[in-house]
Design an enzyme around this catalytic site. Sequence first.
Site, PDB file in Angstrom:
ATOM      1  N   HIS A  47      19.854  15.852   1.285  1.00 45.72           N
ATOM      2  CA  HIS A  47      19.347  17.141   1.744  1.00 45.72           C
ATOM      3  C   HIS A  47      18.370  16.905   2.895  1.00 45.72           C
ATOM      4  O   HIS A  47      17.840  15.793   3.042  1.00 45.72           O
ATOM      5  CB  HIS A  47      18.642  17.873   0.605  1.00 45.72           C
ATOM      6  N   GLU A  49      15.306  17.718   3.365  1.00 48.10           N
ATOM      7  CA  GLU A  49      13.963  17.282   2.965  1.00 48.10           C
ATOM      8  C   GLU A  49      13.968  15.787   2.611  1.00 48.10           C
ATOM      9  O   GLU A  49      13.077  15.040   3.015  1.00 48.10           O
ATOM     10  CB  GLU A  49      13.465  18.090   1.757  1.00 48.10           C
ATOM     11  N   CYS A  77      15.173  22.895  -2.995  1.00 47.01           N
ATOM     12  CA  CYS A  77      15.857  22.923  -4.292  1.00 47.01           C
ATOM     13  C   CYS A  77      15.042  22.070  -5.273  1.00 47.01           C
ATOM     14  O   CYS A  77      14.109  21.370  -4.868  1.00 47.01           O
ATOM     15  CB  CYS A  77      17.278  22.376  -4.138  1.00 47.01           C
ATOM     16  N   CYS A  80      14.709  18.360  -4.204  1.00 44.50           N
ATOM     17  CA  CYS A  80      13.804  18.145  -3.076  1.00 44.50           C
ATOM     18  C   CYS A  80      12.356  18.424  -3.464  1.00 44.50           C
ATOM     19  O   CYS A  80      11.449  17.726  -3.023  1.00 44.50           O
ATOM     20  CB  CYS A  80      14.227  19.012  -1.896  1.00 44.50           C
TER      21      CYS A  80
HETATM   22 ZN   LIG Z   1      17.357  19.962  -1.695  1.00 45.20          ZN
END
Ligand SMILES: [Zn+2]
Length: 143
Positions: A47, A49, A77, A80
């Site tokens: 992701h 992040e 999310c 993250c």
């Molecule tokens: Zn994430």
Amino acid sequence: MKIAIDEARTGITAGHGGPFGCVIVRDGKVVGRGHNEVIKQNDPTCHGEVTAIRDACKNLGTYDLSGCELYTTAEPCPMCRGAIMWSNIRKVYFGCNIADTDSIGFRDKVFYESPEDISEELDRKECLEVFEEYRAINDKKSY
Ligand SMILES: [Zn+2]
């Protein structure tokens, strides 16, 4: 945030993954940046992040990002959020929220509303032995 948006745009243009870009800043300077690379890397943990955290840690030569701020195009999310907490970042600015992310087909929302119970304790005694070995190693280090 403009840099995070640029990262997101770079990622979708290149076909690397979803429209998620991220920047990490310390003392007003960019120390890490990245975008979603799930498709490019065939890695569901890439992701924006996480990619930016890895970049910042590499650039700063540390796993501790205390004092850094994180800017991301979408609300982090659970994975993250965990990575952000583990890296000691304590300020996050996000653009789109979870409902926005859900509206373009991503499934973060279900992780918040009804997380599956997928964990079960197994071989705790054997695992605790490694914990004790770790404790013994670190007890020696403190002397
Ligand atoms: Zn994430």
